[in-house]
Design a protein around this motif. Structure first.
Motif, PDB file in Angstrom:
ATOM      1  N   UNK A  78      69.575 -82.482  63.417  1.00  0.00           N
ATOM      2  CA  UNK A  78      70.945 -81.997  63.562  1.00  0.00           C
ATOM      3  C   UNK A  78      71.938 -83.152  63.552  1.00  0.00           C
ATOM      4  N   UNK A  79      71.559 -84.269  64.156  1.00  0.00           N
ATOM      5  CA  UNK A  79      72.513 -85.367  64.258  1.00  0.00           C
ATOM      6  C   UNK A  79      72.868 -85.944  62.898  1.00  0.00           C
ATOM      7  N   UNK A  80      71.916 -85.964  61.990  1.00  0.00           N
ATOM      8  CA  UNK A  80      72.227 -86.543  60.683  1.00  0.00           C
ATOM      9  C   UNK A  80      73.374 -85.798  60.018  1.00  0.00           C
ATOM     10  N   UNK A  81      73.276 -84.473  59.840  1.00  0.00           N
ATOM     11  CA  UNK A  81      74.412 -83.789  59.222  1.00  0.00           C
ATOM     12  C   UNK A  81      75.700 -83.903  60.036  1.00  0.00           C
ATOM     13  N   UNK A  82      75.567 -83.898  61.354  1.00  0.00           N
ATOM     14  CA  UNK A  82      76.785 -83.950  62.157  1.00  0.00           C
ATOM     15  C   UNK A  82      77.539 -85.259  61.928  1.00  0.00           C
ATOM     16  N   UNK A  83      76.793 -86.348  61.823  1.00  0.00           N
ATOM     17  CA  UNK A  83      77.450 -87.636  61.621  1.00  0.00           C
ATOM     18  C   UNK A  83      77.849 -87.846  60.166  1.00  0.00           C
ATOM     19  N   UNK A  84      76.985 -87.362  59.294  1.00  0.00           N
ATOM     20  CA  UNK A  84      77.149 -87.726  57.898  1.00  0.00           C
ATOM     21  C   UNK A  84      78.217 -86.886  57.193  1.00  0.00           C
ATOM     22  N   UNK A  85      78.198 -85.590  57.429  1.00  0.00           N
ATOM     23  CA  UNK A  85      79.139 -84.763  56.669  1.00  0.00           C
ATOM     24  C   UNK A  85      80.592 -85.129  56.904  1.00  0.00           C
ATOM     25  N   UNK A  86      81.031 -85.296  58.159  1.00  0.00           N
ATOM     26  CA  UNK A  86      82.440 -85.659  58.328  1.00  0.00           C
ATOM     27  C   UNK A  86      82.800 -86.919  57.561  1.00  0.00           C
ATOM     28  N   UNK A  87      81.878 -87.865  57.532  1.00  0.00           N
ATOM     29  CA  UNK A  87      82.220 -89.109  56.849  1.00  0.00           C
ATOM     30  C   UNK A  87      82.208 -88.940  55.339  1.00  0.00           C
ATOM     31  N   UNK A  88      81.323 -88.076  54.858  1.00  0.00           N
ATOM     32  CA  UNK A  88      81.271 -87.967  53.396  1.00  0.00           C
ATOM     33  C   UNK A  88      82.185 -86.882  52.838  1.00  0.00           C
ATOM     34  N   UNK A  89      82.939 -86.221  53.705  1.00  0.00           N
ATOM     35  CA  UNK A  89      83.800 -85.162  53.198  1.00  0.00           C
ATOM     36  C   UNK A  89      84.759 -85.617  52.086  1.00  0.00           C
ATOM     37  N   UNK A  90      85.382 -86.780  52.202  1.00  0.00           N
ATOM     38  CA  UNK A  90      86.259 -87.165  51.083  1.00  0.00           C
ATOM     39  C   UNK A  90      85.510 -87.145  49.759  1.00  0.00           C
ATOM     40  N   UNK A  91      84.301 -87.660  49.808  1.00  0.00           N
ATOM     41  CA  UNK A  91      83.497 -87.721  48.597  1.00  0.00           C
ATOM     42  C   UNK A  91      83.139 -86.323  48.111  1.00  0.00           C
ATOM     43  N   UNK A  92      82.678 -85.483  49.022  1.00  0.00           N
ATOM     44  CA  UNK A  92      82.314 -84.122  48.646  1.00  0.00           C
ATOM     45  C   UNK A  92      83.526 -83.374  48.114  1.00  0.00           C
TER      46      UNK A  92
END
Ligand code: HEM
Ligand SMILES: Nc1ncnc2c1ncn2[C@@H]1O[C@H](COP(=O)(O)OP(=O)(O)OP(=O)(O)O)[C@@H](O)[C@H]1O
Ligand SMILES: Nc1ncnc2c1ncn2[C@@H]1O[C@H](COP(=O)(O)OP(=O)(O)OP(=O)(O)O)[C@@H](O)[C@H]1O
Ligand SMILES: [Mg+2]
Ligand SMILES: [Mg+2]
Lengths: 234, 228, 230, 228, 234
Positions: D166-180
């Motif tokens: 769970x922690x991976x998506x929680x940390x990663x998605x907010x940071x990669x949102x600009x890219x997505x």
């Protein structure tokens, strides 16, 4: 009296490779059998079959008079494998409590406390196992295996990476268990430590039982005597 | 009786190691929020009609995703110290072990879902989502159980090398399709504030049938998976 | 001594805040377009500004931790992020209330709002991740890396109104590095600046208190470990 | 030179051991396909306009979810026998190690995506999806690299956490949102059969800038993550 | 001649807990140091610092005259840790090839074959490591560590679960390496095996270096002599 362990013509195939070849072995109750053999001889495979983790491909196995996956057999068997078998995220006490419950130990809480004291982990019982050093974890694994007062103990290389004090602890636990009538089967490469307890030895050689019987007196002075006498000379 | 107590011990153990602190609840909550934010980039959240139509699908997408993550770990958690061996060697039947793990996974997943549901409803202004709350929860429970049973089984298969080739893990998620599909359809209807009527009953029957079939199948086969 | 200075500062800032409240609610007139609700601005804007500053400083100290490996930097980072997160929540809450009155909805997926929300989630995740790590050294290292990465999100939130067409109002304050802004009534702007000051000092005091607590926590933890080792 | 060879060795190792068991590839691939299939049932395929509008978003959601499954495994794969220690202790710089792992993840993810893309186009009757195939692939590559870099970095950070799934998506998605987000916007345009024009260039710039910034940031900080 | 390993006033903190306390230790090139100490004494922590997996919180460490994370130091160091450090999904040969490439071994393929033969795994070189017995994996781990002809060998409990032949193999590998001028540092609880090679010993006691120097003659006859003499008596 029925033997604690009866193995009859047991074979174990991994694919086409026979890791065990027609093993027949009776271990009388109350004895301590040292299972010897070089790397890859099949010691772990045999112990896994005895502990019900794996079924023999052919042949039959009786544990304490029951089938190897029967409740009665399982409930009275204790085991230490290659891995220590305790949970890193739980505390020492929680780990023991879990196994006490799974094995239906009476007075679970009291037994757990008793064992924690015995392996001198009572002061850290509420710490998460992850914080323990390897020695502390090994001691906890010992407590887990002995917790339910098993009649049969299956130990796969139990002396591995224990320091002098921990080895003494294990030996005293085993001696107590034997005194209480339990049967012990252990595989090991540390012959010297094992020989202090073993009453019987069995030698596996590439899946075959090369020798089994009472511990020859020669082994006390020269532990590798068995290898040289019955082992393949290659 | 003994069976139930063992199942409960296993489930309690799994839950305890997840719930050590309140970590998993927090994590579940933020997970839900993060995914909901992701959706907002995909949809135009102001087109309420489209949002209502997709709601069931989006919701179950989150659930399936969270499920995939949690379930993948279920048996893998046992590997590091060979704990699985200790459990299998203890006098716990394989089916109690399986049910215990499934129960723990189910609970975790349900927690995530119960957090997601209101957040989802609130942030997308789905004002009618809670009008049929009872039936909606029923659907969530049924669908989640289906996802959990299959996922737990899959998790057990992947830790066993020998079976990995035999049982084609690639089939696992596709097997969930009927269950997810039924849950999606039913949820969409309920979230849109309508009741389950005529045509939709078949989805409910499908969902229940799916749960029963796969639970029994898993209980029957799990022993082969765990004892080599 | 240090504690005393902290208390004095805290009391002074609170007094200033009380005085500001008086000015904001009693002295200042209603705004022509928005009526009474515009007053929420005196909290909304400084809250965001305080939290951005806190995140920025946490980012700086995180980099310093990575370079110097001294725990005081890590201690500052957590404290700043925690206090910053509290102000972020104030910003979100005041913004939501404001939006409810002005736009009629609590929330909309406008770029500024969305990014503010993402930032909040990110720093919450940072704190959560710290909680899950037992060993203080690993925790400090990993947290520092995450904190560095997370700052990008703050930057985007800050710039969102310039990069996207947003429903959220554009700049009203004249800040260094910003072309637009400076369209505010001077009397209001003065009140705003004083409230900035009050909230800043309060945040500073909170961070200092939190730092003390964090230090104690680590000491206790290490004592416990030493007991284990025996 | 030495750096590149080491990077290639690490990448080859990861790819090889993944292709042996195909665990995460299967999981990610079949999960992605299931989502695509389910959504094709959810959406009303006759409303072509809506479908086209949602296409980029949906596609990248699927990629992001599938990516999480692959990235979760990336460093977890090193845990069982303490292999990561051996890699860090060998004369491989942390950045070569990181780049190697990122390359492997990138390849795996790209494989999953290239399988999904035509399926996606087909299932949703997006007849125009392949008219701008070249640029679309370009966007996919850029977006995937962004996802991979951040994901690999955080996979290393979260690998020892209790709740790493769970922690991976929680940390990663907010940071990669600009890219997505950039990838979503650009993909929507391209899948709809239009070319990238005026306003959309900013998204491309954002995407490229994002890739560059995060690749450099990761390379700068990865040593702190790997060496304790 | 510069010592192979120079540790000066090294401290290692985990949080505020000092796992190593002001360790100063010079290991002359060409010697074999046995690192002793009870469970939790800090042996693994020290070896991890020497192998560049971890930086000391304070103090300095030089490996073969370089910083501990330098390419030169790393390329000339071989290591065996608690975990065996080989990949279960790859075959034996693939594992060795990977490390040969990472260490820039010349004639990689030939060296790999040579080592596979040396540890008698050539016949199973294309089997996936997961199928190996523990001893086979340990032998593979040995091959991996010696593959690039390291000048410094760091071994954390290398004798663990090796059979007599494998121990003999390891001892001969170590003896060869020592003859070739390499330096060996190994932590172990199996004092007897270690004493056959060790020229120096160091005893850690709860993070402090309790003793270091040449191997006392008493230890040959009675390996636990050191513990009793310098160790904490608790
Ligand atoms: C939940 C809803 C809202 C959120 C998350 C939000 C977020 C933010 C943020 C992050 C800032 C930072 C400004 C900076 O330092 O650059 C800000 C400033 C500001 N907000 Fe909001 N806001 C919300 C609602 C509103 C509403 C409804 C209004 C008024 C109609 C408003 C008016 C302002 C103003 C005037 C500023 C100062 C702009 C500047 O000078 O930079 N906000 N807001
Ligand atoms: N990553 C870590 N985080 C926190 N504490 C640690 C960590 N690693 C080791 N320790 C602590 O440092 C001390 C020394 O541990 P170390 O593993 O070096 O002991 P050891 O001498 O190798 O013991 P053993 O013989 O059991 O392997 C122990 O008290 C341990 O709890
Ligand atoms: N799961 C498995 N799949 C395939 N082959 C296996 C498996 N487990 C063991 N083997 C093979 O069976 C043989 C016996 O292995 P086993 O682990 O029982 O040996 P061992 O006597 O315990 O050796 P060691 O002393 O090294 O632990 C080995 O040749 C091994 O390769
Ligand atoms: Mg074995
Ligand atoms: Mg150690």
């Amino acid at each position: 009296m029925t033997p604690a362990v009866e193995v009859q013509k047991a074979w174990k195939y991994f694919g086409d490779y026979p890791a065990l070849r027609s093993i027949s072995l009776d271990v009388p109750a109350g004895t301590c059998l040292a299972l010897l053999g070089r790397n890859g001889a099949g010691k772990t495979t045999l112990l896994r079959i005895l502990s019900g983790l794996s079924n023999p491909s052919e042949g039959s196995v009786r544990i304490l008079g029951h089938g190897s996956r029967d409740y009665q057999a399982r409930a009275r068997t204790g085991m230490i494998g290659h891995g220590i078998g305790i949970y890193d995220e739980l505390s020492a006490a929680e780990n023991l409590r879990l196994f006490a419950r799974l094995f239906h130990v009476r007075d679970a809480e009291q037994t757990v406390q008793q064992w924690l004291t015995r392996v001198s982990l009572d002061r850290v019982q509420n710490s998460v196992v992850r914080e323990f050093s390897r020695g502390m974890r090994q001691r906890l694994a010992l407590a887990r295996a002995f917790l339910h007062g098993p009649s049969l103990l299956l130990l796969d290389e139990p002396f591995t990476s224990l320091d002098d004090r921990a080895i003494a602890l294990l030996q005293s636990l085993l001696a107590d268990a034997l005194k209480g009538g339990a049967t012990v089967i252990m595989s090991t490469h540390q012959l010297r430590e094992a020989m202090e307890l073993a009453t019987h030895v069995a030698l596996l050689d590439r899946g075959k039982l090369a020798h089994s019987g009472e511990r020859p007196v020669q082994m006390l002075a020269d532990p590798t005597w068995l290898y040289r006498t019955y082992g393949d000379s290659q | 009786m003994r069976f139930l107590r063992q199942t409960a011990s296993i489930a309690a153990k799994d839950l305890r190691s997840e719930l050590r602190t309140k970590d998993s609840l927090n994590a579940a909550g933020s997970f839900a929020l993060v995914i909901i934010v992701l959706f907002s980039f995909m949809l135009d959240p102001t087109e309420t009609q489209t949002v209502y139509e997709l709601s069931g699908g989006l919701l179950w997408l989150v659930f399936a995703f969270a499920g995939a993550l949690i379930l993948n770990r279920s048996f893998a958690r046992e590997l590091p110290n060979d704990c699985l061996d200790m459990l299998v060697a203890s006098p716990v039947s394989s089916s109690a072990l399986f049910l215990g793990k499934a129960t723990a996974n189910f609970t975790l997943l349900l927690v995530v879902e119960l957090v997601c549901l209101p957040v989802f409803g609130g942030m997308y202004n789905l004002s009618r989502w809670s009008t049929h709350l009872g039936p909606l929860l029923g659907v969530v429970v049924l669908g989640t159980w289906g996802v959990t049973v299959i996922g737990t089984m899959f998790s057990a298969i992947t830790v066993n090398l020998r079976l990995r080739e035999l049982m084609l893990p690639i089939l696992v998620y596709p097997i969930m399709i009927p269950c997810l599909m039924a849950a999606m359809k039913l949820s969409t209807v309920l979230i849109s504030g309508e009741a389950i009527t005529g045509d939709d009953w078949i989805w409910l029957r499908l969902l229940i049938g799916f749960d029963i079939i796969f639970t029994s199948l898993s209980l029957l086969t799990v022993d082969f998976v765990l004892v080599s | 001594m240090r504690e005393k200075i902290l208390y004095v500062l805290g009391v002074a800032a609170t007094l200033l805040l009380v005085r500001n409240l008086y000015v904001i609610f009693i002295t200042l007139p209603d705004e022509q377009d928005q009526g009474a609700i515009y007053r929420i601005m005196f909290f909304h804007i400084p809250a965001w500004f305080v939290c951005f500053t806190a995140y920025f400083l946490a980012g700086v100290t995180s980099v310093l931790y990575l370079v110097k490996k001294q725990f005081k930097y890590d201690v500052f980072s957590v404290s700043a992020v925690e206090v910053g997160l509290a102000f972020t929540l104030i910003g979100l809450a005041t913004g939501s209330i404001w939006a409810r009155i002005i736009w009629g909805i609590w929330w909309t997926w406008d770029a500024r709002l969305t990014w503010a929300f993402i930032t909040c989630l990110l720093y919450a995740a940072y704190l959560m991740m710290r909680n899950m790590m037992d060993d203080a050294s690993t925790r400090a290292r990993f947290a520092a890396v995450v904190c560095t990465f997370a700052f990008t999100s703050v930057a985007i939130t800050f710039k969102a109104i310039e990069w996207w067409r947003t429903q959220h109002p554009g700049p009203v304050l004249s800040l260094p590095g910003r072309s637009a802004g400076g369209t505010m009534d001077p009397e209001m702007e003065a009140a705003l600046r004083l409230n900035y000051l009050a909230l800043f000092v309060i945040a500073g005091v909170l961070i200092a208190v939190r730092m003390n607590q964090e230090k104690r926590l680590r000491e206790v933890e290490s004592l416990r470990r030493q007991v284990h080792a025996m």
